[in-house]
Design a protein around this motif. Structure first.
Motif, PDB file in Angstrom:
ATOM      1  N   ARG A   1       9.014  22.314  -7.653  1.00 50.90           N
ATOM      2  CA  ARG A   1       8.281  21.440  -6.758  1.00 50.90           C
ATOM      3  C   ARG A   1       9.205  20.749  -5.777  1.00 50.90           C
ATOM      4  O   ARG A   1      10.388  20.523  -6.054  1.00 50.90           O
ATOM      5  CB  ARG A   1       7.546  20.370  -7.577  1.00 50.90           C
ATOM      6  N   GLU A   2       8.633  20.391  -4.639  1.00 50.56           N
ATOM      7  CA  GLU A   2       9.388  19.600  -3.682  1.00 50.56           C
ATOM      8  C   GLU A   2       9.640  18.210  -4.292  1.00 50.56           C
ATOM      9  O   GLU A   2       8.752  17.632  -4.920  1.00 50.56           O
ATOM     10  CB  GLU A   2       8.609  19.458  -2.374  1.00 50.56           C
ATOM     11  N   PRO A   3      10.830  17.672  -4.124  1.00 51.06           N
ATOM     12  CA  PRO A   3      11.129  16.360  -4.705  1.00 51.06           C
ATOM     13  C   PRO A   3      10.318  15.252  -4.026  1.00 51.06           C
ATOM     14  O   PRO A   3       9.912  15.380  -2.862  1.00 51.06           O
ATOM     15  CB  PRO A   3      12.620  16.189  -4.437  1.00 51.06           C
ATOM     16  N   VAL A   4      10.089  14.175  -4.748  1.00 49.75           N
ATOM     17  CA  VAL A   4       9.383  13.021  -4.197  1.00 49.75           C
ATOM     18  C   VAL A   4      10.302  12.289  -3.225  1.00 49.75           C
ATOM     19  O   VAL A   4      11.480  12.067  -3.505  1.00 49.75           O
ATOM     20  CB  VAL A   4       8.946  12.067  -5.329  1.00 49.75           C
ATOM     21  N   THR A   5       9.767  11.941  -2.070  1.00 50.85           N
ATOM     22  CA  THR A   5      10.529  11.194  -1.075  1.00 50.85           C
ATOM     23  C   THR A   5      10.553   9.723  -1.461  1.00 50.85           C
ATOM     24  O   THR A   5       9.509   9.121  -1.724  1.00 50.85           O
ATOM     25  CB  THR A   5       9.900  11.347   0.323  1.00 50.85           C
TER      26      THR A   5
ATOM     27  N   LEU B   1       6.694  -6.107  -7.825  1.00 50.11           N
ATOM     28  CA  LEU B   1       5.344  -5.590  -8.049  1.00 50.11           C
ATOM     29  C   LEU B   1       5.362  -4.080  -8.248  1.00 50.11           C
ATOM     30  O   LEU B   1       4.643  -3.538  -9.101  1.00 50.11           O
ATOM     31  CB  LEU B   1       4.441  -5.954  -6.860  1.00 50.11           C
ATOM     32  N   PHE B   2       6.192  -3.393  -7.477  1.00 49.61           N
ATOM     33  CA  PHE B   2       6.315  -1.938  -7.603  1.00 49.61           C
ATOM     34  C   PHE B   2       6.843  -1.547  -8.972  1.00 49.61           C
ATOM     35  O   PHE B   2       6.311  -0.646  -9.631  1.00 49.61           O
ATOM     36  CB  PHE B   2       7.245  -1.420  -6.506  1.00 49.61           C
ATOM     37  N   MET B   3       7.887  -2.222  -9.417  1.00 48.90           N
ATOM     38  CA  MET B   3       8.469  -1.896 -10.716  1.00 48.90           C
ATOM     39  C   MET B   3       7.487  -2.169 -11.846  1.00 48.90           C
ATOM     40  O   MET B   3       7.396  -1.400 -12.810  1.00 48.90           O
ATOM     41  CB  MET B   3       9.752  -2.701 -10.932  1.00 48.90           C
ATOM     42  N   ALA B   4       6.739  -3.267 -11.746  1.00 51.59           N
ATOM     43  CA  ALA B   4       5.776  -3.604 -12.790  1.00 51.59           C
ATOM     44  C   ALA B   4       4.668  -2.562 -12.878  1.00 51.59           C
ATOM     45  O   ALA B   4       4.128  -2.304 -13.961  1.00 51.59           O
ATOM     46  CB  ALA B   4       5.186  -4.986 -12.534  1.00 51.59           C
ATOM     47  N   ALA B   5       4.332  -1.940 -11.750  1.00 50.43           N
ATOM     48  CA  ALA B   5       3.241  -0.963 -11.722  1.00 50.43           C
ATOM     49  C   ALA B   5       3.706   0.472 -11.891  1.00 50.43           C
ATOM     50  O   ALA B   5       2.887   1.375 -12.052  1.00 50.43           O
ATOM     51  CB  ALA B   5       2.477  -1.088 -10.391  1.00 50.43           C
ATOM     52  N   SER B   6       5.012   0.709 -11.865  1.00 47.33           N
ATOM     53  CA  SER B   6       5.525   2.075 -11.886  1.00 47.33           C
ATOM     54  C   SER B   6       5.188   2.799 -13.185  1.00 47.33           C
ATOM     55  O   SER B   6       5.356   2.249 -14.273  1.00 47.33           O
ATOM     56  CB  SER B   6       7.045   2.070 -11.691  1.00 47.33           C
ATOM     57  N   PRO B   7       4.740   4.059 -13.084  1.00 45.94           N
ATOM     58  CA  PRO B   7       4.423   4.839 -14.272  1.00 45.94           C
ATOM     59  C   PRO B   7       5.649   5.516 -14.895  1.00 45.94           C
ATOM     60  O   PRO B   7       5.551   6.133 -15.942  1.00 45.94           O
ATOM     61  CB  PRO B   7       3.463   5.896 -13.728  1.00 45.94           C
TER      62      PRO B   7
ATOM     63  N   LYS C   1       0.830  -1.203   0.000  1.00 50.08           N
ATOM     64  CA  LYS C   1       0.000   0.000   0.000  1.00 50.08           C
ATOM     65  C   LYS C   1       0.862   1.249   0.000  1.00 50.08           C
ATOM     66  O   LYS C   1       0.557   2.241  -0.685  1.00 50.08           O
ATOM     67  CB  LYS C   1      -0.924  -0.014   1.219  1.00 50.08           C
ATOM     68  N   ARG C   2       1.953   1.224   0.780  1.00 54.83           N
ATOM     69  CA  ARG C   2       2.861   2.372   0.816  1.00 54.83           C
ATOM     70  C   ARG C   2       3.535   2.571  -0.543  1.00 54.83           C
ATOM     71  O   ARG C   2       3.725   3.712  -0.989  1.00 54.83           O
ATOM     72  CB  ARG C   2       3.918   2.149   1.906  1.00 54.83           C
ATOM     73  N   LEU C   3       3.876   1.478  -1.217  1.00 51.60           N
ATOM     74  CA  LEU C   3       4.460   1.568  -2.559  1.00 51.60           C
ATOM     75  C   LEU C   3       3.442   2.113  -3.557  1.00 51.60           C
ATOM     76  O   LEU C   3       3.811   2.818  -4.500  1.00 51.60           O
ATOM     77  CB  LEU C   3       4.966   0.198  -2.999  1.00 51.60           C
ATOM     78  N   ASN C   4       2.165   1.794  -3.341  1.00 51.31           N
ATOM     79  CA  ASN C   4       1.111   2.372  -4.174  1.00 51.31           C
ATOM     80  C   ASN C   4       1.114   3.888  -4.099  1.00 51.31           C
ATOM     81  O   ASN C   4       1.037   4.586  -5.114  1.00 51.31           O
ATOM     82  CB  ASN C   4      -0.264   1.879  -3.688  1.00 51.31           C
ATOM     83  N   ARG C   5       1.192   4.405  -2.876  1.00 53.31           N
ATOM     84  CA  ARG C   5       1.187   5.861  -2.689  1.00 53.31           C
ATOM     85  C   ARG C   5       2.395   6.489  -3.387  1.00 53.31           C
ATOM     86  O   ARG C   5       2.287   7.558  -3.989  1.00 53.31           O
ATOM     87  CB  ARG C   5       1.197   6.220  -1.200  1.00 53.31           C
ATOM     88  N   LEU C   6       3.534   5.810  -3.296  1.00 52.69           N
ATOM     89  CA  LEU C   6       4.725   6.343  -3.943  1.00 52.69           C
ATOM     90  C   LEU C   6       4.530   6.396  -5.454  1.00 52.69           C
ATOM     91  O   LEU C   6       4.898   7.388  -6.103  1.00 52.69           O
ATOM     92  CB  LEU C   6       5.942   5.489  -3.592  1.00 52.69           C
ATOM     93  N   ASN C   7       3.950   5.368  -6.034  1.00 53.50           N
ATOM     94  CA  ASN C   7       3.712   5.374  -7.477  1.00 53.50           C
ATOM     95  C   ASN C   7       2.752   6.486  -7.882  1.00 53.50           C
ATOM     96  O   ASN C   7       2.906   7.100  -8.936  1.00 53.50           O
ATOM     97  CB  ASN C   7       3.175   4.017  -7.941  1.00 53.50           C
ATOM     98  N   GLU C   8       1.774   6.765  -7.033  1.00 56.49           N
ATOM     99  CA  GLU C   8       0.855   7.879  -7.306  1.00 56.49           C
ATOM    100  C   GLU C   8       1.600   9.205  -7.277  1.00 56.49           C
ATOM    101  O   GLU C   8       1.387  10.084  -8.124  1.00 56.49           O
ATOM    102  CB  GLU C   8      -0.276   7.877  -6.279  1.00 56.49           C
ATOM    103  N   GLU C   9       2.502   9.357  -6.305  1.00 53.50           N
ATOM    104  CA  GLU C   9       3.296  10.586  -6.217  1.00 53.50           C
ATOM    105  C   GLU C   9       4.223  10.716  -7.423  1.00 53.50           C
ATOM    106  O   GLU C   9       4.415  11.818  -7.963  1.00 53.50           O
ATOM    107  CB  GLU C   9       4.111  10.577  -4.921  1.00 53.50           C
ATOM    108  N   LEU C  10       4.795   9.594  -7.863  1.00 60.32           N
ATOM    109  CA  LEU C  10       5.677   9.620  -9.030  1.00 60.32           C
ATOM    110  C   LEU C  10       4.907   9.987 -10.295  1.00 60.32           C
ATOM    111  O   LEU C  10       5.405  10.738 -11.137  1.00 60.32           O
ATOM    112  CB  LEU C  10       6.348   8.254  -9.204  1.00 60.32           C
ATOM    113  N   ALA C  11       3.692   9.462 -10.411  1.00 58.01           N
ATOM    114  CA  ALA C  11       2.874   9.790 -11.582  1.00 58.01           C
ATOM    115  C   ALA C  11       2.533  11.268 -11.604  1.00 58.01           C
ATOM    116  O   ALA C  11       2.586  11.927 -12.651  1.00 58.01           O
ATOM    117  CB  ALA C  11       1.603   8.938 -11.580  1.00 58.01           C
TER     118      ALA C  11
END
Length: 391
Positions: free
Chosen positions: A60-64, A82-88, A28-38
């Motif tokens: 902009r402030e950089p993504v943590t 899973l994170f890499m496969a879903a990364s935008p 779930k935390r990795l999901n939030r990161l992918n949303e921030e990256l997108a």
């Protein structure tokens, strides 16, 4: 494209893994990161498109990033998959940390050669190398983040400071909390600012899964022979004959950065070495990676029990060797003086902790799932199909 958490639940529903609340929380935390990256990726595009209109845009402030740590076999690598496969992110790179640092040192050496020949100007290769890396990928994902080499330790602060300045986001898995990195290392005081930098630019999350999932998959295939002696030697000879279809094999060599790495015996995609030939000689990560890329199966004769600081160098090489074989899904057949958990006996040094991971990997490498997996040749980052993935 399914997100990280959805992919995790799909694996659970398919019966490939058992549900674990701690793993789900990290997913779930990795999901939030992918949303921030997108979101950050979209803002970068808009900023670029409107650059002609504004002479100085609002930065902009950089993504943590994220630093995920926990004991061996808890599912960190699976979650990174899973994170890499879903990364935008289009410009992203994933690498074992040792392999990444080998690439960094090679680039630094190449830049210094250009300095000597007058092709470039300046006196510090770290900044241009960091900028080159940032241009190739602004999302860097590292498996098995660990620091044991003083050469790595002394450049990491400057390297990552520049990477972060260039907007690079880092996600890493590790077996240790950042405060334990390079523990007991030479001149560690000079390394502490790097730890502080990681803690400022990466959220630190502990994966507290209930068990070592690798050990649950122990298959017990006869690929690890104990103890050493005539019986072990005979078992290895029989394994070689069976796996090669009776081929005798012949010596060969690999060329690694202009150096010749001897392969005492090879045939039909298999190679055979003694422990002494691999770990009592001055070989490094790039040599082991070359072996892992060239052969789908490696036989290692007479792995001894490594005792105390007297065999610290051999143990460090062995750890790096197993990392390279494991990361490339190379099959391992070996004769040894003990089971994996009893191979390194010492009460001091960072190798004690690191060898826990190695022992766990050796156990997994005997499982049916690992033995059934295809050889995955992960090429060098500089190659056309290397660590940079475009999606």
């Amino acid at each position: 494209m399914a997100d990280t958490l959805s992919r995790y639940h799909a694996l659970v529903e398919a019966g490939e893994i058992s549900f674990d609340a701690a793993q789900a929380a990290v997913a779930k935390r990795l999901n939030r990161l992918n949303e921030e990256l997108a979101d950050f990726r979209l803002s970068r595009r808009k900023s670029s498109a409107l650059a002609w209109l504004f002479s100085r845009g609002e930065k902009r402030e950089p993504v943590t990033g994220l630093y995920i740590w926990g004991e061996v076999g808890r599912g960190k690598t699976m979650l990174m998959d899973l994170f890499m496969a879903a990364s935008p992110v289009r410009r992203k790179r994933r690498a074992h940390f040792h392999e990444f640092m080998a690439d960094v040192h090679e680039r630094i050496h190449a830049y210094r050669q250009k300095l000597k020949s007058g092709e470039v100007k300046g006196d510090d290769p770290i900044a241009p190398v960091a900028m080159e890396l940032a241009e190739e990928a602004w999302l860097l994902c590292f498996d098995e983040f660990s620091v044991t080499d003083i050469a790595d330790a002394m450049i990491l602060g400057r390297l990552f400071t520049k990477l972060f300045e260039e907007g690079v986001v880092v996600v890493a898995t590790s077996n240790v909390v950042p405060d334990q990195l390079y523990k007991d290392g030479l001149n560690r005081a000079l390394f502490l600012p790097f730890i502080k930098l990681l803690q400022e630019r990466m959220a630190v999350v502990k994966l507290e899964s209930r068990t070592d999932f690798r050990l649950e998959k122990l298959a017990g295939r006869p690929v690890w022979t104990v103890p050493l002696g005539a019986g072990g030697d005979q078992a290895m000879d029989e394994a070689w004959a069976r796996l090669t279809g009776g081929a005798e094999g012949e010596p060969s060599e690999l060329i690694v950065k202009g150096r010749h790495v001897a392969v005492p015996r090879q045939a039909r995609g298999l190679a055979r070495f003694s422990f002494a030939e691999l770990c009592e000689r001055p070989l490094g990560a790039s040599d082991y990676l070359a072996i892992a890329h060239a052969y789908h199966t490696v036989l290692i004769d007479r792995i001894p029990v490594m005792r105390g600081l007297g065999m610290r160098n051999e143990a460090k090489r062995f750890i790096t060797l197993i990392d390279a074989l494991y990361d490339n899904s190379v099959k391992l057949v070996a004769s040894a003086g003990a089971e994996p958990t009893g191979l390194y006996l010492s009460d001091e040094g960072v190798e004690v902790f690191e060898f826990n991971r190695t022992a766990s990997r050796l156990i997994e490498m005997r499982s049916e799932d690992y033995l059934a997996a295809p050889h995955e040749r992960r090429v060098e980052p500089s190659a056309d199909t290397g660590g940079i993935v475009e999606t």
